[in-house]
Design an enzyme around this catalytic site. Structure first.
Site, PDB file in Angstrom:
ATOM      1  N   SER A 134       0.870  -1.187   0.000  1.00 21.40           N
ATOM      2  CA  SER A 134       0.000   0.000   0.000  1.00 21.40           C
ATOM      3  C   SER A 134       0.898   1.227   0.000  1.00 21.40           C
ATOM      4  O   SER A 134       2.096   1.119   0.323  1.00 21.40           O
ATOM      5  CB  SER A 134      -0.838  -0.006   1.282  1.00 21.40           C
ATOM      6  OG  SER A 134      -1.534   1.202   1.442  1.00 21.40           O
ATOM      7  N   TYR A 147      -1.771  -0.795  11.106  1.00 18.66           N
ATOM      8  CA  TYR A 147      -1.940  -1.233   9.702  1.00 18.66           C
ATOM      9  C   TYR A 147      -0.678  -0.927   8.896  1.00 18.66           C
ATOM     10  O   TYR A 147      -0.188  -1.754   8.145  1.00 18.66           O
ATOM     11  CB  TYR A 147      -3.153  -0.522   9.113  1.00 18.66           C
ATOM     12  CG  TYR A 147      -3.402  -0.811   7.644  1.00 18.66           C
ATOM     13  CD1 TYR A 147      -3.964  -2.015   7.238  1.00 18.66           C
ATOM     14  CD2 TYR A 147      -3.081   0.132   6.660  1.00 18.66           C
ATOM     15  CE1 TYR A 147      -4.196  -2.278   5.890  1.00 18.66           C
ATOM     16  CE2 TYR A 147      -3.314  -0.121   5.310  1.00 18.66           C
ATOM     17  CZ  TYR A 147      -3.877  -1.326   4.930  1.00 18.66           C
ATOM     18  OH  TYR A 147      -4.101  -1.585   3.599  1.00 18.66           O
TER      19      TYR A 147
HETATM   20  N1  LIG Z   1      -8.800  -0.488  -0.315  1.00 18.07           N
HETATM   21  C1  LIG Z   1      -7.742   0.296  -0.157  1.00 18.07           C
HETATM   22  O1  LIG Z   1      -7.868   1.516   0.022  1.00 18.07           O
HETATM   23  C2  LIG Z   1      -6.349  -0.260  -0.235  1.00 18.07           C
HETATM   24  C3  LIG Z   1      -5.292   0.624  -0.478  1.00 18.07           C
HETATM   25  C4  LIG Z   1      -4.000   0.131  -0.536  1.00 18.07           C
HETATM   26  C5  LIG Z   1      -3.767  -1.216  -0.364  1.00 18.07           C
HETATM   27  N2  LIG Z   1      -4.806  -2.075  -0.125  1.00 18.07           N
HETATM   28  C6  LIG Z   1      -4.505  -3.492   0.050  1.00 18.07           C
HETATM   29  O2  LIG Z   1      -5.034  -4.195  -1.057  1.00 18.07           O
HETATM   30  C7  LIG Z   1      -5.417  -5.525  -0.660  1.00 18.07           C
HETATM   31  C8  LIG Z   1      -6.842  -5.796  -1.057  1.00 18.07           C
HETATM   32  O3  LIG Z   1      -7.670  -4.899  -0.318  1.00 18.07           O
HETATM   33  P1  LIG Z   1      -9.213  -4.657  -0.653  1.00 18.07           P
HETATM   34  O4  LIG Z   1      -9.397  -3.203  -0.516  1.00 18.07           O
HETATM   35  O5  LIG Z   1      -9.599  -5.357  -1.880  1.00 18.07           O
HETATM   36  O6  LIG Z   1      -9.871  -5.353   0.652  1.00 18.07           O
HETATM   37  P2  LIG Z   1     -11.287  -6.032   0.904  1.00 18.07           P
HETATM   38  O7  LIG Z   1     -11.626  -5.811   2.334  1.00 18.07           O
HETATM   39  O8  LIG Z   1     -12.273  -5.626  -0.113  1.00 18.07           O
HETATM   40  O9  LIG Z   1     -10.915  -7.582   0.692  1.00 18.07           O
HETATM   41  C9  LIG Z   1     -10.044  -8.232   1.574  1.00 18.07           C
HETATM   42  C10 LIG Z   1     -10.481  -9.687   1.711  1.00 18.07           C
HETATM   43  O10 LIG Z   1      -9.566 -10.340   2.611  1.00 18.07           O
HETATM   44  C11 LIG Z   1     -10.323 -11.303   3.323  1.00 18.07           C
HETATM   45  N3  LIG Z   1      -9.673 -11.729   4.560  1.00 18.07           N
HETATM   46  C12 LIG Z   1      -9.581 -11.038   5.736  1.00 18.07           C
HETATM   47  N4  LIG Z   1      -9.002 -11.803   6.666  1.00 18.07           N
HETATM   48  C13 LIG Z   1      -8.718 -13.004   6.094  1.00 18.07           C
HETATM   49  C14 LIG Z   1      -8.124 -14.206   6.556  1.00 18.07           C
HETATM   50  N5  LIG Z   1      -7.707 -14.346   7.809  1.00 18.07           N
HETATM   51  N6  LIG Z   1      -7.978 -15.232   5.679  1.00 18.07           N
HETATM   52  C15 LIG Z   1      -8.419 -15.121   4.402  1.00 18.07           C
HETATM   53  N7  LIG Z   1      -8.994 -14.004   3.904  1.00 18.07           N
HETATM   54  C16 LIG Z   1      -9.149 -12.972   4.743  1.00 18.07           C
HETATM   55  C17 LIG Z   1     -11.645 -10.570   3.613  1.00 18.07           C
HETATM   56  O11 LIG Z   1     -12.664 -11.484   3.989  1.00 18.07           O
HETATM   57  C18 LIG Z   1     -11.895  -9.853   2.303  1.00 18.07           C
HETATM   58  O12 LIG Z   1     -12.720 -10.618   1.444  1.00 18.07           O
HETATM   59  C19 LIG Z   1      -5.154  -5.583   0.852  1.00 18.07           C
HETATM   60  O13 LIG Z   1      -3.912  -6.174   1.080  1.00 18.07           O
HETATM   61  C20 LIG Z   1      -5.135  -4.127   1.269  1.00 18.07           C
HETATM   62  O14 LIG Z   1      -4.385  -3.929   2.451  1.00 18.07           O
HETATM   63  C21 LIG Z   1      -6.092  -1.617  -0.070  1.00 18.07           C
END
Ligand SMILES: NC(=O)c1ccc[n+]([C@@H]2O[C@H](COP(=O)([O-])OP(=O)(O)OC[C@H]3O[C@@H](n4cnc5c(N)ncnc54)[C@H](O)[C@@H]3O)[C@@H](O)[C@H]2O)c1
Length: 255
Positions: A134, A147
């Protein structure tokens, strides 16, 4: 040869976007998630998408599920590690167990899936390994420390992994998006959302923009994925002028 894609966190957000995109191109897609209804929504309309209910923190369960995926679909050709949680809060106020839990999922999950999947790719001399860090993996802020620490760890682990396995035929990418419009943000908003992420500063991009950037970056042979120009500039500024960024953060948060 069929593209066999494994996506952790494939029941939501960017994992879902990637899953449906690859399935639309004829790939077999395995989802690992704890969110079963979410995986069913991701798979809707595609015969080649299948969900495995796997907690990414459980190494034995991850290894067993990877073996099942390879038995069902064949060797894994792409890995997207997306699983994560994002509770925010000041470090002295945040629940101790939550701080540890996010490290276990966001970072520990990456360690588990890497050791379960990457040796096969390295042995075959091919594959795409995509790790989601991120902008938070570069820029610490007030109220996001727990985080952010996980994302610094993800970035350090992925960068080292890439250097340890350079020129083996596997392509590596470390994805560093700004805020993206996915359900993850709700977790931050329901905990203790920093003012730094409000309004224009917290402007979101779409999951598809991130997956486009991942594919373009891999095709260019680059490692870090910055889906927007502002993300790249933000990281550059942090590297050169960390105190300037902290000054702004304190001014905006008011403490
Ligand atoms: N959304 C943002 O703003 C953003 C920005 C930068 C980076 N990211 C990163 O991108 C990636 C995807 O994020 P997203 O926004 O699509 O998130 P999201 O919350 O939409 O999806 C994350 C998924 O991870 C699953 N998860 C959580 N704990 C788990 C576990 N113990 N075992 C298996 N699955 C599990 C959740 O059930 C969920 O379906 C993440 O690594 C996040 O940190 C997100």
């Amino acid at each position: 040869m069929t593209d066999v894609v494994l996506i952790t966190g494939g029941g939501s957000g960017m994992g879902r976007e990637a899953a449906r995109r690859f399935a639309g191109r004829g790939a077999s897609v395995a989802l690992f998630d704890v969110n079963q209804p979410g995986m069913a929504e991701t798979a809707a309309g595609f015969d080649t998408v299948r969900g495995w209910s796997v907690d990414i923190t459980d190494f034995e369960a991850v290894k067993a599920a990877v073996a099942e995926v390879e038995a069902a679909f064949g060797d894994i050709t792409r890995l997207y590690n997306c699983a994560a949680i994002m509770p925010f809060g000041r470090l002295l106020e945040q629940d101790n167990a939550i701080i540890h839990k996010q490290m276990a999922i966001n970072y520990g999950g990456l360690v588990n899936i890497t050791q379960a999947v990457l040796p096969g790719m390295v042995a075959r001399g091919s594959g795409d390994f995509v790790s989601f860090a991120s902008m938070a993996g570069w820029i610490p802020m007030l109220k996001t420390g727990g985080y952010t620490a996980t994302k610094f760890a993800v970035r350090a682990f992925t960068e080292t992994l890439w250097h340890e396995n350079m020129n083996c035929g596997v392509r590596f990418a470390c994805v560093c998006p700004p805020p993206v419009a996915t359900p993850l943000l709700k977790q931050g908003k329901e905990s203790d959302w920093p003012k730094m992420l409000e309004g224009e500063r917290g402007k979101t991009i779409e999951p598809g923009d991130v997956i486009d950037a991942v594919e373009a970056t891999l095709d260019k042979g680059k490692f870090f994925v910055y889906p927007t120009r502002d993300a790249k500039i933000g990281v550059f500024m942090r590297r050169l002028f960390p105190n300037l960024i902290w000054k702004q953060v304190h001014e905006v948060e008011g403490f």
